[in-house]
Scaffold this active site. Structure first.
Site, mmCIF file in Angstrom:
data_model
loop_
_atom_site.group_PDB
_atom_site.id
_atom_site.type_symbol
_atom_site.label_atom_id
_atom_site.label_comp_id
_atom_site.label_asym_id
_atom_site.label_seq_id
_atom_site.Cartn_x
_atom_site.Cartn_y
_atom_site.Cartn_z
ATOM 1 N N TYR A 1 0.822 -1.217 0.000
ATOM 2 C CA TYR A 1 0.000 0.000 0.000
ATOM 3 C C TYR A 1 0.857 1.269 0.000
ATOM 4 C CZ TYR A 1 -3.146 3.418 2.350
ATOM 5 O OH TYR A 1 -3.870 4.536 2.727
ATOM 6 N N LEU B 1 5.328 -10.552 -2.146
ATOM 7 C CA LEU B 1 3.947 -10.505 -2.640
ATOM 8 C C LEU B 1 2.954 -11.213 -1.708
ATOM 9 C CD1 LEU B 1 4.462 -11.002 -6.492
ATOM 10 C CD2 LEU B 1 4.314 -8.872 -5.181
ATOM 11 N N ASP C 1 11.999 -13.225 -0.546
ATOM 12 C CA ASP C 1 11.656 -13.078 0.859
ATOM 13 C C ASP C 1 12.893 -12.685 1.649
ATOM 14 O OD1 ASP C 1 10.819 -13.504 3.575
ATOM 15 O OD2 ASP C 1 9.228 -14.805 2.808
ATOM 16 N N PHE D 1 10.137 -1.035 3.720
ATOM 17 C CA PHE D 1 8.731 -1.137 4.102
ATOM 18 C C PHE D 1 8.356 -2.549 4.537
ATOM 19 C CE2 PHE D 1 8.512 2.395 0.995
ATOM 20 C CZ PHE D 1 7.813 3.334 1.716
ATOM 21 N N TYR E 1 3.729 -6.276 17.522
ATOM 22 C CA TYR E 1 4.030 -5.450 16.350
ATOM 23 C C TYR E 1 4.868 -4.241 16.741
ATOM 24 C CZ TYR E 1 3.170 -1.763 12.910
ATOM 25 O OH TYR E 1 3.318 -0.724 12.028
ATOM 26 N N HIS F 1 -8.429 -1.735 9.524
ATOM 27 C CA HIS F 1 -8.370 -0.277 9.644
ATOM 28 C C HIS F 1 -9.749 0.327 9.389
ATOM 29 C CE1 HIS F 1 -3.837 -0.630 8.604
ATOM 30 N NE2 HIS F 1 -4.080 -0.880 9.884
ATOM 31 N N PHE G 1 -15.977 -0.220 18.533
ATOM 32 C CA PHE G 1 -15.600 -0.713 19.853
ATOM 33 C C PHE G 1 -15.395 0.437 20.832
ATOM 34 C CE2 PHE G 1 -14.414 -3.899 16.763
ATOM 35 C CZ PHE G 1 -14.895 -5.070 17.342
#
Length: 324
Positions: free
Chosen positions: A11, A33, A49, A71, A139, A187, A205
């Protein structure tokens, strides 16, 4: 410059790649990908990868880069709590393999796609780069660990880095050709638009947070602005040859209800809201102190008003879903 972009089929990566090409840079994309889309790549694409050093060595053989924009990585906070080993392995070990490729090949500049998730629940608003780093997800922790690894590679090997700590990336390309497309969307903007188009209820929420309307407040920055920030970061490294970190946000926030109302106004659809219990780990309010990026990078968001964010997202979804 010749620039390697990992995750350049994704993105934010694909929109940044296109802008780099428009600026006259020679770009090569390296992407597995898994979440990216090859149709969004407008330059040489190497499928591989980062977890496999041989993919990097073979795929990028005979290439000579001036800089890297990194990224590639897993980026869903809630999923990271369900699959911690995947996130730690991918975001840390994949990044180390990339740094080793850079070290071996004498590449000394990297811009890293980091996140505001490294701050966790900050007690100070707006959040500056100097706030405590207390992530509340795997994360966020994986991104923070890699920022620390970057600092060691700077100290030991003089590989200079700029860490760009995004707040909430949003919107679609200004020509509506590239947008947010995840197989497991979490999102609020793309998810709410999809629910509105399909006529499905949208789960919200929490309705009693200590905010003006009881819903969470977040800082949203347009993906085109993020792309511009990466180019400014590359230029900063080239000019100053020093590492740094910058928040990328607008310095203000919008509540969840404001986002949903804007989607309804622009789409002329009605969102059927179903209120749910608060989710553990959602801070009521978080937004960026963006003065450092403004002062040093001369970065000032151009497209991050709520109207532009929602309009571009809506037009991309309308076209991509082909149902309205």
């Amino acid at each position: 410059m010749k620039i390697l972009v990992t995750g350049g089929a994704g993105y934010i990566g694909s929109i940044t790649t296109r802008k780099l090409i428009e600026e006259g840079h020679n770009v090569v994309v390296f992407d597995n990908l898994s979440t990216g889309h090859k149709e969004n790549v407008f330059c040489k694409l190497v499928v591989g990868d980062l977890l496999n050093p041989e993919d990097i060595k073979t795929g990028l053989k005979n290439e000579h880069f001036d800089a890297v924009i990194h990224f590639a990585g897993k980026a869903l906070a809630r999923e990271s709590m369900q699959k911690p080993s995947d996130y730690l392995n991918n975001n840390i070990n994949g990044g180390i393999n990339l740094l080793e490729y850079m070290r071996i090949n004498g590449i000394s500049n990297i811009v890293f796609s980091s996140t505001c998730a490294i701050y966790g629940f900050s007690n100070k608003l707006p959040v500056s780069e100097n706030e405590d780093k207390l992530p509340v997800s795997i994360y966020g922790e994986s991104k923070l660990i890699f920022e620390k690894i970057l600092s060691w590679y700077d100290q030991i090997y003089k590989i200079k880095n700029v860490c760009l700590r995004y707040f909430n990336a949003a919107g679609a390309s200004l020509d509506y050709s590239i947008g947010e497309m995840h197989s497991n969307e979490t999102h609020i903007i793309p998810l709410a638009i999809e629910k509105a188009i399909r006529g499905d209820p949208f789960s919200l929420f929490g309705s009693n947070y200590p905010t003006s309307d009881g819903t969470c407040v977040r800082d949203y920055i347009h993906v085109e602005d993020l792309a511009i920030a990466h180019i400014k970061a590359i230029n900063y490294l080239r000019k100053n040859n020093e590492s740094n970190c910058f928040n990328l946000g607008t310095g203000k926030g919008y509540s969840n209800l404001q986002i949903l109302k804007a989607i309804e106004d622009i789409s002329h659809l009605t969102i059927d809201i179903e209120y749910k219990e608060k989710r553990v780990g959602d801070p009521p309010i978080i937004y960026a102190n963006n003065s450092k990026a403004s002062d040093i990078l001369k970065f000032r968001p151009q497209y991050s008003d709520l109207d532009t964010i929602i309009k571009t997202a809506w037009n991309w979804h309308k076209k991509s879903l082909s149902v309205y």
